[in-house]
Design an enzyme around this catalytic site. Sequence first.
Site, mmCIF file in Angstrom:
data_model
loop_
_atom_site.group_PDB
_atom_site.id
_atom_site.type_symbol
_atom_site.label_atom_id
_atom_site.label_comp_id
_atom_site.label_asym_id
_atom_site.label_seq_id
_atom_site.Cartn_x
_atom_site.Cartn_y
_atom_site.Cartn_z
ATOM 1 N N GLU A 27 0.908 -1.311 -0.086
ATOM 2 C CA GLU A 27 -0.015 -0.120 -0.050
ATOM 3 C C GLU A 27 0.732 1.394 0.051
ATOM 4 O O GLU A 27 0.584 2.254 0.727
ATOM 5 C CB GLU A 27 -1.059 -0.092 1.166
ATOM 6 C CG GLU A 27 -1.968 -1.187 1.275
ATOM 7 C CD GLU A 27 -2.863 -1.151 1.905
ATOM 8 O OE1 GLU A 27 -3.004 -0.149 3.238
ATOM 9 O OE2 GLU A 27 -4.085 -1.951 2.068
ATOM 10 N N GLU B 165 -5.367 -8.652 -0.647
ATOM 11 C CA GLU B 165 -6.319 -8.420 0.572
ATOM 12 C C GLU B 165 -7.433 -8.105 0.202
ATOM 13 O O GLU B 165 -7.822 -7.212 -0.675
ATOM 14 C CB GLU B 165 -5.768 -6.940 1.247
ATOM 15 C CG GLU B 165 -4.445 -7.051 1.893
ATOM 16 C CD GLU B 165 -4.051 -6.099 2.782
ATOM 17 O OE1 GLU B 165 -5.112 -5.831 3.489
ATOM 18 O OE2 GLU B 165 -2.870 -5.615 3.085
#
Length: 340
Positions: free
Chosen positions: A15, A134
């Site tokens: 991220e 995810e």
Amino acid sequence: AKDPLDIKLWCLGNEMDGPWQMGHKDAVHYGQTANETAKLMKWTDPSVQTILCGSSSYGMRTFGEWETTTLDIAYDNVDYVSMHQYHSNSDNYLENFLAKGVETEQFIKSVVSALDYVQGKRHAKKQIDISFDEWNVWYHSHGAPFEKWSEAPHILEDVYNFADALVVGTMLNAILRHADRVKIACLAQLVNVIAPIMTENGGRAWKQTIYYPFFFASNYARGWALQAVSEGSKYDTRWYTDVPHVDTSATLSEDGSELVIFAVNRDLTDAIELETKLLDFEGFTPVRHVALEGFDPEAVNTADAENVAPIEKTPGKTEGKTLKTLLSPMSWNMLVLKKQ
């Protein structure tokens, strides 16, 4: 570890467009760092594969341009681009929550478009695929207090309800429908932390509601993902339009003997008859219908009581080349057909 672990798949950060991350970078600097890192890794071991960090979520301002900028820089040395998505019902709007698989579908399509744009721009033969590494429902534990620096605090321990299981079922359907490009898809955690399995310290373990769609997809969605075309009634919410009441995916076992259909009925009050046209599947007979149905949307499982669990139903009947199956309101379903 004393000996090398021979890990062949590596994520190049996590991220990285998120300001909450250590090492946060803009797209150009991340793309350059990822490219040099992947290059050195592949020089060391040409058999490793690498995953470029995609944008942290579909709602990030950086989404889209982040993918195209970073991938254009690192294209030659990466194999996948990551996706992350979590759905929430924090506004307590059930019809809208059950529709959120539509956003998963659109997110996947948007990432594929970005990857293919860069491939076309570079006239590249290599195709970059998706690592959806995810995904889940996540909102119950937001803001839950815990003592910092304590040992093994109970962090992010969502207690999932029946509605969450239906949304997980639609996310799995979207992933299966795009298995041609989503080559990796992971629940980020499996035990306690936003997870399908819960435990007590030194004690019992139990299955959360979301365990079951994941369990059946993991065990039965094997072989080939089929490009099943579906049509039917739709509804609108404040966030989404044209949401199919029935959301489906289908797989065929590698030996061609078992056809599996997953279907979620999002309608809150009405049963819907699913008609499956078995045009290319002559001789296939329904042998199993597993369902999660009839539970209160807020029902949860605990160490003491498994309130939400699958039931075995009488399989639907085939009429000619059509299988008719009644899907209960607010239900997740798995239909299994075998070639006789």
